[in-house]
Scaffold this motif. Structure first.
Motif, short mmCIF file in Angstrom:
data_model
loop_
_atom_site.label_atom_id
_atom_site.label_comp_id
_atom_site.label_asym_id
_atom_site.label_seq_id
_atom_site.Cartn_x
_atom_site.Cartn_y
_atom_site.Cartn_z
N ILE A 34 17.09 65.92 44.41
CA ILE A 34 16.88 66.81 45.57
C ILE A 34 17.96 66.58 46.62
O ILE A 34 18.54 67.52 47.17
CB ILE A 34 15.48 66.58 46.18
CG1 ILE A 34 14.40 67.00 45.17
CG2 ILE A 34 15.32 67.33 47.49
CD1 ILE A 34 13.01 66.53 45.53
N GLU A 37 21.44 67.99 45.75
CA GLU A 37 21.63 69.44 45.97
C GLU A 37 22.18 69.74 47.36
O GLU A 37 22.77 70.78 47.59
CB GLU A 37 20.29 70.17 45.80
CG GLU A 37 19.94 70.39 44.33
CD GLU A 37 18.52 70.92 44.17
OE1 GLU A 37 17.97 71.49 45.13
OE2 GLU A 37 17.97 70.73 43.08
N GLN A 38 21.92 68.83 48.31
CA GLN A 38 22.43 69.03 49.68
C GLN A 38 23.66 68.18 49.94
O GLN A 38 24.02 67.93 51.10
CB GLN A 38 21.33 68.68 50.70
CG GLN A 38 19.96 69.25 50.39
CD GLN A 38 19.95 70.76 50.26
OE1 GLN A 38 20.75 71.44 50.90
NE2 GLN A 38 19.06 71.28 49.44
N SER A 354 11.51 64.53 50.50
CA SER A 354 12.06 65.70 49.79
C SER A 354 12.24 66.85 50.75
O SER A 354 13.26 67.55 50.72
CB SER A 354 11.13 66.20 48.69
OG SER A 354 10.61 65.19 47.95
N ALA A 355 11.22 67.09 51.60
CA ALA A 355 11.29 68.23 52.53
C ALA A 355 12.45 68.06 53.50
O ALA A 355 13.18 69.01 53.78
CB ALA A 355 9.96 68.36 53.28
N THR A 358 15.68 68.72 51.61
CA THR A 358 15.85 70.13 51.29
C THR A 358 16.24 70.94 52.51
O THR A 358 17.03 71.88 52.42
CB THR A 358 14.54 70.69 50.69
OG1 THR A 358 14.16 69.85 49.60
CG2 THR A 358 14.70 72.11 50.20
N ALA A 359 15.68 70.55 53.67
CA ALA A 359 15.93 71.32 54.89
C ALA A 359 17.33 71.09 55.43
O ALA A 359 17.80 71.83 56.29
CB ALA A 359 14.90 70.93 55.96
N ARG A 360 18.01 70.06 54.93
CA ARG A 360 19.34 69.78 55.45
C ARG A 360 20.32 70.87 55.00
O ARG A 360 20.33 71.26 53.85
CB ARG A 360 19.86 68.45 54.90
CG ARG A 360 21.18 68.13 55.52
CD ARG A 360 21.92 67.01 54.87
NE ARG A 360 22.77 66.40 55.88
CZ ARG A 360 23.68 65.48 55.63
NH1 ARG A 360 23.82 65.02 54.42
NH2 ARG A 360 24.40 64.99 56.59
#
Ligand code: 9MR
Length: 363
Positions: A34, A37-38, A354-355, A358-360
């Protein structure tokens, strides 16, 4: 060939399927995947007991994209006596990581708290020689195998009441404040490929000591750069203490200020002390998760933050767990500071992390 349940988990781990083989929960996507991905590197510290437990080994291999050696490269561990050098546990961790192509961070070369008795009995001249030899030999031995070194760990401790708020100990005694620049220059010479990191604790605390450490750290970064030492990143440990005053937005401003020095920032030892949270496990896990979410959301807004490492992944492997059991072998309220529980099942902290990842926004 008949495989035991543990061997099956071990084998499945290599395929990234270990979580699915375990009853009781479905494995969420790995934190490492996760974060990646950022454009963020997520990992954990690791010790040799992880290698000895196939289920735990599978968890660490699945979740992490980078490891930090928990204690097996510390001065006192590598050199229990003046003439010994015992890299066996570190070698085993490196071999485990290599088999999964996971990079490893060395931790740590010059730390005034890792000081075996034999070292403290040396004269000043002998102590100087001991640090030089330690860096040359140790960095040379592991050269080419490490992503980075925490060259100096925890240089400051205002409680010692010394000029510049430096932490007391053998290396400060032997060289004065110059031990820091010296350690960086020698490490760079012995392994030109490893990234060089200055690692510090307590910078998240909005206390008088926290403020002194932040100010001193900024000054030390400036001094290293002025002295012509290579500094690639500052590591901010992130042992979060909810019981102390903290201010995530102000901390992110400090991180951004550090980043103006054209260095990367790594969060190197993240965990959450749950002492002041409720005994009830559901409520406690929720509070820990919320603490992770708020801290990470704030700090990940700074593009220079390239890495987040937790100090172990499972509660049972945490230094908080070990300390609680040492204090009381019958302790029933065991700490729950990490994203996985003692059975390696994900906790709400996993979802919160994870949240936040993901928000980054990707840099
Ligand atoms: O997790 C480490 C534990 O196993 C060791 O006993 C201890 C003393 O060497 O150090 C712990 O790790 C520390 C790290 O090296 C520096 N920052 C604080 C960490 C937690 O105490």
């Amino acid at each position: 060939m008949k495989l035991s349940r543990r061997e099956t988990l071990f084998a499945l781990a290599g395929l990234g399927l270990a979580g699915k083989a375990q009853p009781g929960f479905a494995a969420p996507a790995s934190l490492g995947a996760i974060a990646a991905e950022q454009g963020l590197l997520f990992g954990t510290s690791i010790a040799s007991d992880t290698l000895a437990d196939p289920a735990q080994a599978a968890l660490y291999r699945r979740e992490a994209r980078i490891f930090t050696v928990d204690y097996a490269m510390k001065f006192g561990f590598l050199r229990p006596t003046a003439d010994s050098f015992q890299p066996g546990e570190a070698d085993a961790i490196l071999a485990f990581a290599r088999a999964s192509a996971i990079p490893v961070r060395g931790h740590t070369l010059a730390w005034n708290e890792s000081r075996p008795d034999w070292l403290m009995a040396l004269s000043t001249a002998e102590m100087r020689a001991a640090l030089d030899r330690h860096i040359d030999e140790t960095v040379g031995y592991f050269a080419g195998q490490l992503h980075s070194w925490d060259v100096v760990n925890e240089p400051f401790w205002p409680g010692h009441r010394l000029p510049g708020h430096f932490r007391d100990g053998p290396w400060l005694d032997a060289f004065g404040e110059d031990y820091v620049t010296r350690a960086f220059k020698r490490t760079a010479a012995a392994d030109p490929a490893a990234r060089l990191v200055l690692n510090e604790a307590m910078t998240e605390a909005w206390t008088e000591d926290g403020a002194l450490i932040r100010k001193s750290l900024l000054g030390l970064v400036d001094r290293l750069q002025h002295d012509g030492a290579r500094l690639d990143a500052v590591g901010l440990q992130g042992h979060l203490l909810p019981q102390k005053p903290h201010d995530d937005a102000a901390f992110a401003d400090f991180v951004a200020e550090l980043a103006t020095r054209k260095i990367d920032i790594y969060i190197t030892e993240l965990d959450v002390d749950d002492t002041v949270f409720p005994d009830d496990i559901g409520a406690r896990d929720a509070a820990v998760a919320e603490h992770y979410r708020q801290f990470l959301t704030a700090v990940l807004a700074v593009p220079a933050v390239k890495m987040v490492i937790t100090w172990q992944l499972a509660d049972s492997a945490s230094w908080y767990d070990h300390a609680a059991r040492e204090a009381d072998p019958d302790a029933t309220r065991l700490p729950r500071p990490l994203p996985f529980d003692a059975h390696f099942a994900p906790k709400p902290a996993h979802g919160a992390m994870s949240a936040a990842f993901t928000a980054r926004r990707p840099a």
